[in-house]
Design a protein around this motif. Structure first.
Motif: not given
Length: 90
Positions: A55, A62-63, A68-71, A73-75, A77
């Motif tokens: 994480e 991502a930062s 990509n930030k959403k990618a 976060s998806r991983k 999750s």
């Protein structure tokens, strides 16, 4: 090969950014592999530690704009969901 000074500089900058992105992606992949190995072995304590590392590495990537930030976060999750499912199954 570029002749203009600004184009030469852009090539140098792109090379530096590419090297950084490769390094960051390799760190992420290594962390994910370690998590996968811990999950396959069924060692939940180690897997929990590796999950935290994954994480952290994903959010750092991502930062910095490597992922990509959403990618990212998806991983996070998905691996968290897998961990929780395996933990509740035990």
């Amino acid at each position: 090969m570029a002749n203009i000074k600004s184009a030469k500089k852009r090539i140098r900058v792109i090379d530096r950014k590419t090297a950084r992105n490769k390094r960051v992606k390799n760190h992420v992949k290594e962390a994910l592999k370690e998590f996968e190995l811990a999950m396959e072995a069924g060692d939940m304590n180690t897997a929990e530690e590796k999950l935290a590392v994954c994480e952290k590495k994903l959010m750092q990537a991502a930062s910095k704009g490597t992922l990509n930030k959403k990618a990212a976060s998806r991983k996070v999750s998905r691996i968290t969901r897998r961990f929780n499912a395996a933990k509740s199954a035990n």
